[in-house]
Design a protein around this motif. Sequence first.
Motif, PDB file in Angstrom:
ATOM      1  N   GLY A 228      -5.463  36.836  44.021  1.00 48.55           N
ATOM      2  CA  GLY A 228      -4.524  37.193  42.962  1.00 48.55           C
ATOM      3  C   GLY A 228      -3.139  36.609  43.118  1.00 48.55           C
ATOM      4  N   THR A 229      -2.860  35.937  44.216  1.00 49.27           N
ATOM      5  CA  THR A 229      -1.533  35.378  44.456  1.00 49.27           C
ATOM      6  C   THR A 229      -1.126  34.392  43.377  1.00 49.27           C
ATOM      7  OG1 THR A 229      -1.778  35.648  46.849  1.00 49.27           O
ATOM      8  CG2 THR A 229      -0.132  34.059  46.090  1.00 49.27           C
ATOM      9  N   LEU A 230      -2.057  33.564  42.942  1.00 45.72           N
ATOM     10  CA  LEU A 230      -1.756  32.549  41.935  1.00 45.72           C
ATOM     11  C   LEU A 230      -1.923  33.072  40.511  1.00 45.72           C
ATOM     12  CD1 LEU A 230      -3.439  29.370  43.496  1.00 45.72           C
ATOM     13  CD2 LEU A 230      -1.033  30.047  43.570  1.00 45.72           C
ATOM     14  N   GLY A 231      -2.435  34.285  40.367  1.00 46.41           N
ATOM     15  CA  GLY A 231      -2.658  34.829  39.039  1.00 46.41           C
ATOM     16  C   GLY A 231      -3.752  34.118  38.280  1.00 46.41           C
ATOM     17  N   THR A 232      -4.700  33.529  39.011  1.00 43.26           N
ATOM     18  CA  THR A 232      -5.796  32.782  38.400  1.00 43.26           C
ATOM     19  C   THR A 232      -7.112  33.504  38.644  1.00 43.26           C
ATOM     20  OG1 THR A 232      -5.959  31.484  40.423  1.00 43.26           O
ATOM     21  CG2 THR A 232      -4.634  30.564  38.641  1.00 43.26           C
ATOM     22  N   ARG A 233      -8.159  32.988  38.041  1.00 42.38           N
ATOM     23  CA  ARG A 233      -9.487  33.585  38.179  1.00 42.38           C
ATOM     24  C   ARG A 233     -10.320  32.897  39.250  1.00 42.38           C
ATOM     25  NH1 ARG A 233     -12.481  33.807  32.607  1.00 42.38           N
ATOM     26  NH2 ARG A 233     -13.970  34.901  33.937  1.00 42.38           N
ATOM     27  N   GLY A 234      -9.754  31.923  39.918  1.00 45.65           N
ATOM     28  CA  GLY A 234     -10.493  31.197  40.939  1.00 45.65           C
ATOM     29  C   GLY A 234     -11.242  30.017  40.366  1.00 45.65           C
ATOM     30  N   CYS A 235     -11.782  29.188  41.258  1.00 45.52           N
ATOM     31  CA  CYS A 235     -12.531  28.004  40.837  1.00 45.52           C
ATOM     32  C   CYS A 235     -13.815  28.427  40.135  1.00 45.52           C
ATOM     33  CB  CYS A 235     -12.863  27.133  42.049  1.00 45.52           C
ATOM     34  SG  CYS A 235     -11.412  26.552  42.949  1.00 45.52           S
ATOM     35  N   ILE A 236     -14.201  27.699  39.126  1.00 46.10           N
ATOM     36  CA  ILE A 236     -15.351  28.080  38.308  1.00 46.10           C
ATOM     37  C   ILE A 236     -16.665  28.017  39.068  1.00 46.10           C
ATOM     38  CG2 ILE A 236     -14.239  27.350  36.159  1.00 46.10           C
ATOM     39  CD1 ILE A 236     -16.048  24.837  36.259  1.00 46.10           C
ATOM     40  N   TYR A 237     -16.712  27.262  40.162  1.00 42.59           N
ATOM     41  CA  TYR A 237     -17.972  27.057  40.870  1.00 42.59           C
ATOM     42  C   TYR A 237     -18.094  27.913  42.128  1.00 42.59           C
ATOM     43  CZ  TYR A 237     -14.588  23.846  42.928  1.00 42.59           C
ATOM     44  OH  TYR A 237     -13.443  23.306  43.459  1.00 42.59           O
ATOM     45  N   CYS A 238     -17.107  28.762  42.404  1.00 43.68           N
ATOM     46  CA  CYS A 238     -17.069  29.533  43.646  1.00 43.68           C
ATOM     47  C   CYS A 238     -17.415  30.991  43.376  1.00 43.68           C
ATOM     48  CB  CYS A 238     -15.675  29.423  44.268  1.00 43.68           C
ATOM     49  SG  CYS A 238     -15.570  30.006  45.966  1.00 43.68           S
ATOM     50  N   ASN A 239     -18.404  31.527  44.101  1.00 38.70           N
ATOM     51  CA  ASN A 239     -18.746  32.939  43.953  1.00 38.70           C
ATOM     52  C   ASN A 239     -18.091  33.761  45.056  1.00 38.70           C
ATOM     53  OD1 ASN A 239     -20.273  32.417  46.233  1.00 38.70           O
ATOM     54  ND2 ASN A 239     -22.242  32.866  45.282  1.00 38.70           N
TER      55      ASN A 239
ATOM     56  N   LEU B 122     -21.855  16.940  44.842  1.00 42.12           N
ATOM     57  CA  LEU B 122     -22.426  17.153  43.517  1.00 42.12           C
ATOM     58  C   LEU B 122     -21.997  18.524  43.029  1.00 42.12           C
ATOM     59  CD1 LEU B 122     -24.624  16.849  41.195  1.00 42.12           C
ATOM     60  CD2 LEU B 122     -26.184  17.978  42.810  1.00 42.12           C
ATOM     61  N   LEU B 123     -21.622  18.630  41.761  1.00 37.19           N
ATOM     62  CA  LEU B 123     -21.355  19.952  41.194  1.00 37.19           C
ATOM     63  C   LEU B 123     -22.684  20.598  40.839  1.00 37.19           C
ATOM     64  CD1 LEU B 123     -19.364  22.098  40.302  1.00 37.19           C
ATOM     65  CD2 LEU B 123     -19.349  21.060  38.026  1.00 37.19           C
ATOM     66  N   TYR B 124     -23.036  21.623  41.608  1.00 35.13           N
ATOM     67  CA  TYR B 124     -24.235  22.390  41.303  1.00 35.13           C
ATOM     68  C   TYR B 124     -23.838  23.801  40.901  1.00 35.13           C
ATOM     69  CZ  TYR B 124     -23.593  23.330  46.339  1.00 35.13           C
ATOM     70  OH  TYR B 124     -23.063  23.630  47.569  1.00 35.13           O
ATOM     71  N   VAL B 125     -24.729  24.474  40.210  1.00 38.31           N
ATOM     72  CA  VAL B 125     -24.447  25.790  39.639  1.00 38.31           C
ATOM     73  C   VAL B 125     -24.910  26.873  40.610  1.00 38.31           C
ATOM     74  CG1 VAL B 125     -24.826  27.343  37.691  1.00 38.31           C
ATOM     75  CG2 VAL B 125     -24.746  24.856  37.317  1.00 38.31           C
ATOM     76  N   VAL B 126     -23.978  27.730  41.002  1.00 37.90           N
ATOM     77  CA  VAL B 126     -24.258  28.819  41.934  1.00 37.90           C
ATOM     78  C   VAL B 126     -24.261  30.143  41.166  1.00 37.90           C
ATOM     79  CG1 VAL B 126     -23.360  30.078  43.936  1.00 37.90           C
ATOM     80  CG2 VAL B 126     -23.289  27.574  43.895  1.00 37.90           C
ATOM     81  N   ARG B 127     -25.188  30.982  41.508  1.00 35.66           N
ATOM     82  CA  ARG B 127     -25.322  32.284  40.865  1.00 35.66           C
ATOM     83  C   ARG B 127     -24.039  33.109  41.007  1.00 35.66           C
ATOM     84  NH1 ARG B 127     -30.125  33.388  39.618  1.00 35.66           N
ATOM     85  NH2 ARG B 127     -30.929  32.159  41.378  1.00 35.66           N
ATOM     86  N   GLY B 128     -23.642  33.778  39.932  1.00 38.72           N
ATOM     87  CA  GLY B 128     -22.503  34.675  39.974  1.00 38.72           C
ATOM     88  C   GLY B 128     -21.149  34.007  39.819  1.00 38.72           C
ATOM     89  N   THR B 129     -21.146  32.811  39.263  1.00 39.29           N
ATOM     90  CA  THR B 129     -19.887  32.087  39.046  1.00 39.29           C
ATOM     91  C   THR B 129     -19.627  31.927  37.556  1.00 39.29           C
ATOM     92  OG1 THR B 129     -20.988  29.921  39.037  1.00 39.29           O
ATOM     93  CG2 THR B 129     -20.251  30.783  41.175  1.00 39.29           C
ATOM     94  N   ARG B 130     -18.401  31.541  37.223  1.00 38.50           N
ATOM     95  CA  ARG B 130     -18.105  31.233  35.814  1.00 38.50           C
ATOM     96  C   ARG B 130     -18.906  30.028  35.350  1.00 38.50           C
ATOM     97  NH1 ARG B 130     -12.284  30.163  34.537  1.00 38.50           N
ATOM     98  NH2 ARG B 130     -11.911  29.970  36.785  1.00 38.50           N
ATOM     99  N   LEU B 131     -19.133  29.073  36.270  1.00 40.46           N
ATOM    100  CA  LEU B 131     -19.951  27.913  35.905  1.00 40.46           C
ATOM    101  C   LEU B 131     -21.369  28.351  35.559  1.00 40.46           C
ATOM    102  CD1 LEU B 131     -19.948  24.828  35.637  1.00 40.46           C
ATOM    103  CD2 LEU B 131     -20.744  24.709  38.011  1.00 40.46           C
ATOM    104  N   HIS B 132     -21.866  29.364  36.240  1.00 42.15           N
ATOM    105  CA  HIS B 132     -23.180  29.910  35.919  1.00 42.15           C
ATOM    106  C   HIS B 132     -23.190  30.451  34.491  1.00 42.15           C
ATOM    107  CE1 HIS B 132     -26.520  33.045  37.039  1.00 42.15           C
ATOM    108  NE2 HIS B 132     -26.949  32.102  36.202  1.00 42.15           N
ATOM    109  N   GLU B 133     -22.121  31.129  34.093  1.00 46.31           N
ATOM    110  CA  GLU B 133     -22.016  31.633  32.722  1.00 46.31           C
ATOM    111  C   GLU B 133     -22.037  30.470  31.736  1.00 46.31           C
ATOM    112  OE1 GLU B 133     -18.548  34.013  32.275  1.00 46.31           O
ATOM    113  OE2 GLU B 133     -18.989  35.303  33.996  1.00 46.31           O
ATOM    114  N   TRP B 134     -21.238  29.452  32.018  1.00 45.91           N
ATOM    115  CA  TRP B 134     -21.177  28.292  31.125  1.00 45.91           C
ATOM    116  C   TRP B 134     -22.547  27.621  31.009  1.00 45.91           C
ATOM    117  CZ3 TRP B 134     -16.059  25.320  32.677  1.00 45.91           C
ATOM    118  CH2 TRP B 134     -14.962  26.178  32.494  1.00 45.91           C
ATOM    119  N   TYR B 135     -23.222  27.484  32.142  1.00 45.31           N
ATOM    120  CA  TYR B 135     -24.537  26.848  32.154  1.00 45.31           C
ATOM    121  C   TYR B 135     -25.532  27.658  31.312  1.00 45.31           C
ATOM    122  CZ  TYR B 135     -28.923  24.988  34.055  1.00 45.31           C
ATOM    123  OH  TYR B 135     -30.168  24.440  34.199  1.00 45.31           O
TER     124      TYR B 135
END
Length: 302
Positions: free
Chosen positions: A36-47, A216-229
Amino acid sequence: MQKPYRDYSSYLRGLFGCRVHKITIDAGLTCPNRDGTLGTRGCIYCNARGSGTGASARGVPIAEQIRSAKSYLAARYKARKFLAYFQSFTNTYAPLPKLRDLYGQALSDPDVVGLTIGTRPDCIPDPVLDHLRELSRHHLVWLEYGLQSAHDKTLEIIGRGHSVAQFCNAVERSRSRGLPVCVHVILGLPGETLEDMLETADFLARLDIQGVKIHLLYVVRGTRLHEWYSQGRYRCLSREEYVEACAAFLSRLPPHVIVQRVTGDPHRDELVAPSWALEKQKNLAALHRYMEDHGLYQGRFC
């Protein structure tokens, strides 16, 4: 078989005269893009797990993490010396006294010849760099910075929470202290074309860096990228597309840059897509074959 790029294991063997292997260390640290320090939601590919092993959460001391890994790596790979790889999350994101203790614990093992510190370019204050410079007088010390792309628009899309300018500043301050720098990049990021990826390669070729890791950008379960995918908003690269992009990327890097990685190692139980990302040896063979067939090698178009 000689690889069409300067590989990391050969570099380490040249330095130490034996097989040297990394030991992944989980130091129990976090990241300003997660807390929360940066006020962001984190990287889309990181769970929630990130790249961590969970060893710290289980109460496993660094010394025990090293002892356990040494036994396995010595038996399987005949490794004789080791680098303590502080990989999980941001490993300079703590008060200096705590970092001194963590790094010191790792270096207290006589078979550990150095450190590899994974971190962010916005989390590397000068006092930490000064301490790493002191450690480098007697040990091999590498800094690994996550850049991912040389395009600020992409960094914003993927939620990195730092800029390209911050990365350049971190590299400059690290190199002014003689610390070697390895840069992480990801191929297949949302919205990026092959041209965008190769612009990142050309950008790195102009910088004073010593190593690169290509993922390689791969999709990990429980990430925002997973939602997008799942919503059809993101399509993974095919193996053929990745091999072509990786080969072209390598051909634009200067010959002296050490290529530490050309593909990732997703956790089997977390991977959503693409399934071929699990086939590491097949992917490496495809890359080497493609580069040979097309007359490509590291530095060919630098």
